[in-house]
Design an enzyme around this catalytic site. Sequence first.
Site, short mmCIF file in Angstrom:
data_model
loop_
_atom_site.label_atom_id
_atom_site.label_comp_id
_atom_site.label_asym_id
_atom_site.label_seq_id
_atom_site.Cartn_x
_atom_site.Cartn_y
_atom_site.Cartn_z
N LYS A 1 -1.05 5.02 4.47
CA LYS A 1 -1.69 3.94 5.13
C LYS A 1 -1.41 3.82 6.60
CE LYS A 1 -3.82 -0.19 4.62
NZ LYS A 1 -5.43 0.25 5.16
N HIS B 1 0.80 -1.13 -0.04
CA HIS B 1 0.12 0.07 -0.04
C HIS B 1 0.59 1.38 -0.05
CE1 HIS B 1 -3.31 -2.71 1.04
NE2 HIS B 1 -4.08 -1.84 0.83
#
Length: 268
Positions: free
Chosen positions: A156, A152
């Site tokens: 995040k 990600h």
Amino acid sequence: MASLRLAVCGAAGRMGGQVVQALHAEAGLETVGLIDPADIPAALVDQFAPGAVTGSDAGQVFDAAKPDVVVDFTTASAAERSIHAALDRGISPVVGTTGLSDQAIDQIWRKCREKKIGAFIAPNFALGAVMLMRLCEVAAPFFDHVEIVELHHDRKLDAPSGTALQTARMIVSARGRPAIDVPTEKFTVQGVRGGDYQGVKIHSVRLPGLVAHQEVLFGGLGQTLSLRHDSTSRDSFMPGVMMAVRRVRSLDGLVVGLDKLMFESASG
Ligand code: NAD
């Protein structure tokens, strides 16, 4: 046929802005309300939701705009408030915001039952990611060894991703027993074998340039099976959001998870 009237909560955010644009491109949907305490870009309103009521208070915008459905991509605490404000007014919520507690979801479930209103929550709106999880369930009973690599963007906040954890849960459940982790005898760098969920190793990569990606690697005798999904832009979430927007009012109470709309009859 009359248009379905939509409000978007979190309209100034990354996902909210994308949703406003995606709704505009859909036939039969009209965005009538935009909610965010942050400034909603005038260009977004003018181009994609002309005439929509804007404001920072969900209840006030709902009362003025009278939407049928509200899409929420905000924060867990904001979402909880806007969902209850919607249900109290007979408006069906479609929620992508992550981090709602089990207790919060339970309260929403109860209110939907009590008021007989359809509502929908999905931690992942990407059709491909949901399919990946379903394919993992198919493969899981045939492979004893499995590792998940989720990748990600660097902003995040949590690890592992909710999707990775849910994938691991589904794999263990489909097997009916934990996966088998082959123990490593000697570590020269700590932590390199990743996290562990009942024998399923999970590795979380965080890098600028990534969006949301997941690869699941199954290992068996003389063979491996790799399944991978990539969200390369936030567009990937829009078909799932549109599917939920069109179906939420016919749902029987609260439904959680896009798989219920894709693979099962969620209403009735
Ligand atoms: P973001 O920070 O860009 O946007 C959030 C917006 O919510 C901001 O504009 C903020 O001002 C607004 N907000 C805060 N309080 C509010 C309130 N009381 N009323 C209305 N608006 C309010 O975040 P983002 O990247 O758009 O993500 C939003 C949420 O969506 C996060 O929880 C994220 O994890 C989740 N998400 C879910 C999926 C999915 O597929 N389900 C995909 C991507 C992101």
